[in-house]
Design a protein around this motif. Structure first.
Motif, PDB file in Angstrom:
ATOM      1  N   ARG A   2       0.839  -1.199   0.000  1.00 32.31           N
ATOM      2  CA  ARG A   2       0.000   0.000   0.000  1.00 32.31           C
ATOM      3  C   ARG A   2       0.873   1.248   0.000  1.00 32.31           C
ATOM      4  N   VAL A   3       0.454   2.238  -0.787  1.00 33.70           N
ATOM      5  CA  VAL A   3       1.176   3.506  -0.903  1.00 33.70           C
ATOM      6  C   VAL A   3       0.163   4.631  -0.788  1.00 33.70           C
ATOM      7  N   THR A   4       0.477   5.651   0.012  1.00 34.72           N
ATOM      8  CA  THR A   4      -0.385   6.830   0.128  1.00 34.72           C
ATOM      9  C   THR A   4       0.230   7.970  -0.661  1.00 34.72           C
ATOM     10  N   ILE A   5      -0.583   8.602  -1.501  1.00 34.64           N
ATOM     11  CA  ILE A   5      -0.160   9.736  -2.311  1.00 34.64           C
ATOM     12  C   ILE A   5      -0.944  10.946  -1.828  1.00 34.64           C
ATOM     13  N   VAL A   6      -0.236  11.998  -1.491  1.00 36.35           N
ATOM     14  CA  VAL A   6      -0.877  13.215  -1.006  1.00 36.35           C
ATOM     15  C   VAL A   6      -1.014  14.178  -2.177  1.00 36.35           C
TER      16      VAL A   6
END
Length: 70
Positions: A2-6
């Motif tokens: 999982r990767v969070t992109i802001v």
């Protein structure tokens, strides 16, 4: 993974698309409550062969093909 992109702008969404294609699970976080048109666009058109040198070639043609959106 999982990767969070802001940021849900063109860069954030493009990053999410590329990461998804590579097998990641991107999650895009955006501060705006709604997504609305803001008067910008992306030119995906190719210029015809032999067009004048003053023609503006879209700089995003190759990346858009790599991401399978163009």
């Amino acid at each position: 993974m999982r990767v969070t992109i802001v940021g849900g702008g063109i860069a954030g969404l493009t990053c999410a698309l590329g990461l998804h294609a590579a097998g990641f699970e991107p999650r895009v976080m955006e501060a705006a409550r709604t997504i609305e048109a803001v008067g910008v666009g992306i030119n995906l058109l190719r210029m015809p062969y032999g067009s004048s040198p003053s023609s503006v070639w879209p700089m995003n043609w190759r990346p858009s093909r790599c991401l399978r959106i163009g």
